[in-house]
Structures are given as C-alpha cells and as structure tokens.
Scaffold this motif. Structure first.
Motif, PDB file in Angstrom:
ATOM      1  N   VAL A   1      -2.739   7.275   5.704  1.00 41.56           N
ATOM      2  CA  VAL A   1      -3.816   8.276   5.715  1.00 41.56           C
ATOM      3  C   VAL A   1      -4.044   8.916   4.338  1.00 41.56           C
ATOM      4  O   VAL A   1      -5.000   9.654   4.152  1.00 41.56           O
ATOM      5  N   TYR A   2      -3.156   8.658   3.363  1.00 39.71           N
ATOM      6  CA  TYR A   2      -3.335   9.161   2.005  1.00 39.71           C
ATOM      7  C   TYR A   2      -3.859   8.027   1.128  1.00 39.71           C
ATOM      8  O   TYR A   2      -3.362   6.905   1.193  1.00 39.71           O
ATOM      9  N   SER A   3      -4.825   8.339   0.295  1.00 35.69           N
ATOM     10  CA  SER A   3      -5.360   7.355  -0.645  1.00 35.69           C
ATOM     11  C   SER A   3      -4.542   7.416  -1.929  1.00 35.69           C
ATOM     12  O   SER A   3      -4.597   8.406  -2.659  1.00 35.69           O
ATOM     13  N   ASP A   4      -3.769   6.344  -2.187  1.00 33.54           N
ATOM     14  CA  ASP A   4      -2.868   6.318  -3.333  1.00 33.54           C
ATOM     15  C   ASP A   4      -2.845   4.936  -3.965  1.00 33.54           C
ATOM     16  O   ASP A   4      -3.199   3.940  -3.331  1.00 33.54           O
ATOM     17  N   LEU A   5      -2.397   4.892  -5.220  1.00 32.88           N
ATOM     18  CA  LEU A   5      -2.289   3.642  -5.965  1.00 32.88           C
ATOM     19  C   LEU A   5      -0.841   3.405  -6.375  1.00 32.88           C
ATOM     20  O   LEU A   5      -0.108   4.355  -6.683  1.00 32.88           O
ATOM     21  N   GLY A   6      -0.446   2.118  -6.366  1.00 32.73           N
ATOM     22  CA  GLY A   6       0.896   1.767  -6.805  1.00 32.73           C
ATOM     23  C   GLY A   6       0.862   0.490  -7.627  1.00 32.73           C
ATOM     24  O   GLY A   6       0.004  -0.378  -7.417  1.00 32.73           O
ATOM     25  N   LEU A   7       1.784   0.378  -8.568  1.00 37.00           N
ATOM     26  CA  LEU A   7       1.870  -0.791  -9.446  1.00 37.00           C
ATOM     27  C   LEU A   7       3.245  -1.421  -9.323  1.00 37.00           C
ATOM     28  O   LEU A   7       4.258  -0.748  -9.445  1.00 37.00           O
ATOM     29  N   LEU A   8       3.258  -2.747  -9.077  1.00 36.93           N
ATOM     30  CA  LEU A   8       4.485  -3.533  -9.138  1.00 36.93           C
ATOM     31  C   LEU A   8       4.424  -4.402 -10.386  1.00 36.93           C
ATOM     32  O   LEU A   8       3.467  -5.162 -10.569  1.00 36.93           O
ATOM     33  N   THR A   9       5.422  -4.302 -11.248  1.00 43.16           N
ATOM     34  CA  THR A   9       5.398  -5.022 -12.516  1.00 43.16           C
ATOM     35  C   THR A   9       6.806  -5.404 -12.950  1.00 43.16           C
ATOM     36  O   THR A   9       7.789  -4.763 -12.530  1.00 43.16           O
ATOM     37  N   CYS A  10       6.898  -6.452 -13.774  1.00 49.84           N
ATOM     38  CA  CYS A  10       8.175  -6.749 -14.438  1.00 49.84           C
ATOM     39  C   CYS A  10       7.972  -6.736 -15.957  1.00 49.84           C
ATOM     40  O   CYS A  10       8.679  -7.438 -16.695  1.00 49.84           O
ATOM     41  N   ASP A  11       6.992  -5.939 -16.403  1.00 54.05           N
ATOM     42  CA  ASP A  11       6.756  -5.739 -17.829  1.00 54.05           C
ATOM     43  C   ASP A  11       8.066  -5.289 -18.489  1.00 54.05           C
ATOM     44  O   ASP A  11       8.654  -4.275 -18.087  1.00 54.05           O
ATOM     45  N   PRO A  12       8.557  -6.024 -19.491  1.00 55.22           N
ATOM     46  CA  PRO A  12       9.860  -5.694 -20.098  1.00 55.22           C
ATOM     47  C   PRO A  12       9.927  -4.282 -20.672  1.00 55.22           C
ATOM     48  O   PRO A  12      10.968  -3.621 -20.578  1.00 55.22           O
ATOM     49  N   GLU A  13       8.839  -3.835 -21.279  1.00 55.47           N
ATOM     50  CA  GLU A  13       8.861  -2.497 -21.883  1.00 55.47           C
ATOM     51  C   GLU A  13       8.908  -1.414 -20.807  1.00 55.47           C
ATOM     52  O   GLU A  13       9.648  -0.422 -20.937  1.00 55.47           O
ATOM     53  N   ILE A  14       8.121  -1.577 -19.730  1.00 54.47           N
ATOM     54  CA  ILE A  14       8.184  -0.609 -18.639  1.00 54.47           C
ATOM     55  C   ILE A  14       9.555  -0.655 -17.987  1.00 54.47           C
ATOM     56  O   ILE A  14      10.124   0.384 -17.621  1.00 54.47           O
TER      57      ILE A  14
END
Length: 711
Positions: free
Chosen positions: A490-503
C-alpha cells in the motif's frame, strides 16, 4: 559513526539569506493539518468505493490522534517551559496552538458530517447499519444482556471518585464513561468506567432467530452493529446496585506520547526504550474529547483533575475515536472496496530463479506496490540458504509483525551465516514490535545493534557478501521504504538491487560505521545524513542554477513526503529567482510558498493523495541534458538531515534513470485526478473529477519499466 557536535549539524550549509522573511514560509503544523484535510476529502469523494471512503476517514482520525500525541504535545511543552524554538514563519507556540485549535475544530465538524450525513446512509443502503439501543428488540436485547453478563461484566472495573477515592488514572486514547449516580438520599456520585479494548468497537446485533453473540464481535456475515460502549450503557444498572444511574457521558484522553531518552545516561538502551513505551500511558494530557451534551460541571471536573485548560477540551458528537472504523473496512465485502490487482514480478526475478545471476547481469529497480515485494524476500531467502553467502547485514526500521524479512535473517543464522542487524528501537509507535524482534534475533545468535547514540537510524540498506569464482562480490539493496511486506502493498516506494563494486564497498564501510568505531562520513557513491546530505543537495541545486545561467539548461524535480528544511527551501527560492523551473511533489507538509512573484514564480508544488501512500523520495536534476537521479530514505526536514542516519544513492544506470523519469515522476507531474496544487497562501486547490490518475495508470501499465526480457 559519531554523533555531530551540538549546533554544528543544525547550521545551514549556506549563509542564511535575510531577505527570506517569515512571510516566505508556511507554518509546519498548519501545513500538516492541510494534509490531513486532503485525507478527509478522500472520505468525501464518492468516486472511491464505499469501504475505501470509510478507511480514509479512519486514517484521518488516526492521523489526528498521532498529531496531538507528538506535535501538539511538543508545542504544549514549549509553552509550559517557556521555550521559544520559533520556526521560520516565526509563529510562537501560543499562536500555533490557537491557530491549530481553530482549524482542527472545523475539520472535525466536517469529518462528523461526512460520517453522519454521508457514510452512514450509504452504509445502510449497502446493508451495513448502526443500531441505536432504543431500537433493539426485546429478544435481541435478551441475547445481548446474557452476552454482557457472561463475557463483559467480569472484566469491567467501575472506579468511584470522592473524598475517599482519588481521581483514577485515565490511560492514553482509552474510551471511558463518566457515570453520574444518585444514592437513596439523592446524593450525587461520580464513577469512571473504562471501556475495555479487548473487544471490537462494533458489536454485531443478532437477528431474533440467531444464537447469542460469540466471544468476538465482527464476523463475515456481520451487517448490523451496535457500538460497544452503547452495549455497556444498556447494562450500567447491573454495575451499581443500590444506585440510580442518572446519565453517562463518553470521554477520551490524549496524552503526550513523545518518548525522550537520554542515551548518554542509559546503561541499557533496550530497557530504557521499553520503560519509555510504558510511560506513554502517563504522559501529560494534551486533549480531552467528551460528549458535547455533558454538563459544563462534568467537563470542568474532568479538565481540573486531568490538569488541562479549557482550550484543550473538545466537545464532540459521539461516537468518539473513529479510527476504529477500520474494523468495517476489514469486512469481507470486496464489492465495496478497490478492485484488487496482482503485483508484477519480472520473469528473471520470479520464484526459483537465480536472483544473484539476475543482479550480476543488471541493476534491478523495484517499484512497489506495482512490483511485488516477494523478489526481495526471495533474494534474502536465497542468500540464507546459499553456501557461497558468507554474511548478511541489514537495517530494520519498521518491519511489522510476522515479518518474512526477519524470518529470512533467522534462517540465515540457522545456516551458520554471519548476520548483523541494526534494529532501530526508536521507531515511533513501533518500539515494542522492534524490541520483540531484537530479542528474538539475539536469542538466535544474530549480532544485533540498536543504532547510533543520539541519532535515529532511518536508512534502508541490506548487504549480502558472497564468495564467487572471481572473489568476494557484494550485493546491495537500497530503498526508500521499510523492509515491511505488509506496507509494501500500500506504500509507493522504490528499491535498487545492485552489485556495483563501489556501492558494495560503501555499504561495507557504512555498516562498520554503524556497528563499530568509525569516523567515516564520506563515501564513493552513497551520501549520508547527518554529515553530507544537505550540502550535496544544496550543491546540486546550485549547479542547476549555474547551468541555467550558462545557457545549457537547468531544471529540478523533487518528490518527497515533507519539505520543511529552511536551507533547502531558500536554495529552491534562489533557483527560482534565477529562472530555474522547479517541480515539487510533496505528499505531506510543505513550508515553501510556490508561485509568489519575485520569490518562487518558477516553483510548482503538488500533493498526491490516492489509493497508495506516496512514500518514495526522488531527487532529479537536468544537469545540462545528462540527468542525475538520486533515491533515498530522507525527507527534507531538519530531523532527517541533522538527527537521523539516512542514505541517498544515485541511479547510475541510464535505463533506470529514464524509467524513474518516465514512470514515476512524469505521470505524477501530469496527474490531475489525485494531485492537489499548493497555492501561495498555503491552501490547496482540489483536483479535477475526471483527470489523469497516475496511480491507476501505473496499475494498468505495471511492469513497463522492466526490460522486455523480464516481462
């Protein structure tokens, strides 16, 4: 992670521009009242299904309770202690309290009319009715009396108030009856009777041929209800034998519920938070709601014993405490609710797929609730059971009961993974829930920390460390919302899945700062509060000004829950004065005045209130044609930027940046059905009745922001 020195974090990154006087700012508290008014307007909007309108009215009243417990109580404390912590608009606590009462009284009158004159008749047409005690038939009354005697009478505790009995403690948000009695000598007596909260507020009234009421009230077939307090009122005589019940008046008390913990003096933070939660029931009273027909002497007697002034008394038409209307929304009447939809799951994120392989191939953005929350839970479960995974680290703010995220972390520990979790015990009104999870995690051998002293950890981040052929790979999830499977629908949200080495490297160092001794406050890509976030955002705004003046274009789009921070508002004013167009999507409080000549001509502000709670934070900058987009956990408020651990992270993948611009920001900029436009005077113009609805469009087009091979 160290706590900033007192005063330093609160200092604006740029020197204050004295040309921005009090008239340039909308009062924060009055802006919040405007937000709750927009929630109320949804309850009055006949385009919503009936029980959705009931839900919005329940949310309106629940919001109001929390506002009094936290914000109004804070103003009362300032007034009583002589503290003048003036906001940018320079209204004193006394002025704010006076203006708030005037606005709140008008809002409650509108809410009462909405319930009584609109929702009740419509509910009756739908076969859901509220029965007045006088209309209960004799056989039904007999059934209900037996239920009262068997189930309710044993737990009621009437408390006398006289020379030999002190005034009883009235707990926070409890419903009570002030009962007026006469003895045989016609001497008036007063008793307080608490309405127990172990039963639903809405009790079904049986048909004449039905069996007596069951232990709990609401049932699938329940259609006719009586208010629980009215059922008690019908049987008051049995509680006071030898006395005549003259009358009874419903009342309700709201107390200061803002927990203050001196962490430097607390030997055990978990124990201190638990004690603070327990003390909520004993906070000072900030509001008394009472039936409007109660005599003045009863109101005065209650106010005097509760230690409040007349302006803190709110005479109302019962029923009181209508946040309980959520009970009606839970009825199994799907035809009276929003049409359900199936959240989207990309094929390469579906159950059973190798999610590590997917994330290695591309960064993944999930847009809840249009995208399912289940891929994130599956990712954690895969991590828990993958022999190559060495460690999982995560922050938890609000996870809710029966959390699949916590269960996955416990499963990882059972599989001998190194699991470290920061549980934020100071998440307001979720403290008890988080204490329970913290204890369970610790009992299973999870390394649990409770946050940074003096700061509330609001950042949303999960780190999975995995050994692969080429060496250690770090997988990171970063989000704008909580790791809560229930609210993700019911909440509008964003998420990121990454394996960026710097992150990944940033994530490791960030967790070291949270759990150990580290003074690190700058990272490769992650931007943190309370150290760098305000300065970074101010620099990004200033860069748009310079780009605009250089003729290569400047534009700013920001989406958040609240805009209160003075430094950020002044920076946006400066950008507008230089000709930079600014579009702000601010769901709740906004202290910036848009469309003021010579100040904010180029700034437009909208607030979207719809089926889903707009919760994502997005900061987008044109950057001379090469847009920069950042997502994060923080709103632009002093508390977020100065007193919380927050994260802001960039979307470096152009494909994801374009998706956010096209499918998150642009639809909301075009919204005319659910978007309220903020006017220079602080009022909001309502949306049109037949315009473009961004949330509905996203439901109908969910999944478009994913690559074709994922759909």
């Amino acid at each position: 992670m160290r706590k900033p020195k007192r005063g330093k974090a609160d200092a604006p990154a740029k020197e204050e521009d004295l040309s921005f006087g009090p008239g340039c700012f909308i009062n924060r508290e009055l802006s919040w009242v405007s937000f709750n008014e927009r929630v109320l307007m949804q309850a009055m909007d006949t385009s919503w299904p009936l029980l959705e309108r009931v839900k919005f009215l329940s949310i309106f009243y629940n919001n109001l309770d929390e506002f009094f417990m936290i914000r109004v109580s804070g103003l009362v404390r300032q007034l009583n202690e002589g503290v003048l912590d003036l906001p940018p608009d320079r209204m004193t606590p006394s002025q704010q309290l006076g203006a708030l009462r005037e606005r709140v009284v008008r809002l409650i009158e509108r809410a009462d009319r909405c319930f009584r004159d609109h929702l009740v008749p419509e509910l009756e047409k739908a076969g859901i009715s509220f029965i007045h005690p006088a209309l209960v038939k004799e056989k039904q009354r007999s059934y209900m009396k037996r239920f009262f005697e068997r189930e309710i009478f044993p737990i009621l505790t009437p408390l006398a108030f006289d020379a030999g009995h002190p005034f009883p403690h009235i707990s926070n948000l409890s419903l009570n009856l002030a009962v007026i009695l006469r003895d045989q000598k016609r001497v008036e007596r007063f008793a307080r009777l608490k309405v127990p909260d172990t039963f639903p507020r809405l009790m079904p009234v049986p048909l004449e041929e039905e069996k007596p009421l069951k232990r709990m009230g609401l049932s699938e077939g329940g259609k006719r209800f009586i208010w629980f307090e009215e059922l008690i009122r019908m049987n008051l005589e049995s509680l006071f034998p030898g006395y005549r019940v003259e009358d009874s008046y419903l009342f309700r008390v709201t107390r200061d519920a803002d927990i203050e913990i001196e962490e430097d003096e607390a030997d055990d933070l978990l124990e201190s938070i638990q004690e603070g939660v327990d003390q909520r029931e004993f906070g000072s009273v900030v509001r008394l709601e009472i039936e409007e027909r109660a005599p003045k002497r009863i109101r005065n007697m209650l106010a005097e014993n509760l230690g409040i002034l007349p302006h803190q008394v709110y005479p109302l038409t019962p029923p009181l405490g209508l946040s309980c209307l959520m009970e009606l929304w839970r009825l199994k009447r799907q035809e009276l609710k929003d049409r359900p939809f199936q959240a989207f799951i990309p094929k390469d994120l579906s159950s059973g797929r190798d999610l590590f392989r997917t994330v290695r191939s591309r960064d993944v953005m999930l847009f809840h609730p249009y995208d399912s929350f289940s891929p994130l839970v599956d990712f954690l479960r895969q991590a828990a059971n993958d022999p190559s995974v060495l460690a999982i680290k995560q922050t938890l703010y609000r996870v809710g009961p029966n959390s699949p995220v916590v269960e996955a972390l416990l499963e990882a520990r059972q599989q001998d993974k190194q699991v470290s979790v920061l549980v934020e015990l100071k998440a307001r009104f979720d403290e008890e829930n988080n204490i329970g999870w913290a204890k369970r995690l610790e009992s299973e051998g999870v390394h649990v920390v409770y946050g940074v002293p003096g700061l509330k950890t609001h950042a949303k981040i999960c780190l999975v460390v995995r050994r692969e052929k080429g060496g250690i790979v770090r997988y990171v999830h970063l989000g704008t919302g909580n790791y809560n499977a229930s609210t993700a629908s019911v909440y509008s949200d964003l998420g990121l899945l990454t394996c960026d080495p710097e992150i990944g490297a940033d994530a490791s160092e960030f967790f070291n700062a949270l759990t150990g001794y580290s003074k690190q406050d700058s990272y490769r890509k992650l931007i943190t509060a309370p150290y760098a976030m305000r300065k970074k955002l101010l620099d990004l705004i200033d860069r748009e000004v310079q780009n605009h003046l250089a003729g290569i274009g400047g534009a700013i789009i920001m989406k958040m829950n609240a805009l209160v921070d003075r430094s950020c508002i002044e920076a946006l004013y400066r950008a507008s004065r230089k000709g930079v167009p600014v579009f702000l999507i601010v769901r709740g409080m906004c202290c910036l005045r848009p469309k003021v000549e010579g100040l904010s001509d180029r700034i437009e502000v909208v607030s979207i209130v719809g089926r889903f709670l707009e919760h994502a934070r997005v900061f987008a900058f044109y950057n001379g044609g090469d847009p920069r987009v950042y997502l994060g956990s923080a709103d632009l408020m002093p508390r977020n930027l100065d007193r919380r651990v927050e994260l802001l992270f960039p979307l470096d993948d152009r494909r994801l940046r374009d998706a956010v611009m096209r499918f998150v920001l642009l639809p909301q900029m075009l919204d005319r059905r659910r978007a309220f436009c903020l006017n220079p005077d602080g009022t909001y113009s309502p949306p049109s009745s037949d315009g473009f609805d961004s949330q509905m469009w996203l439901i109908e087009n969910r999944g478009l922001w994913h690559p074709k091979e994922s759909r």
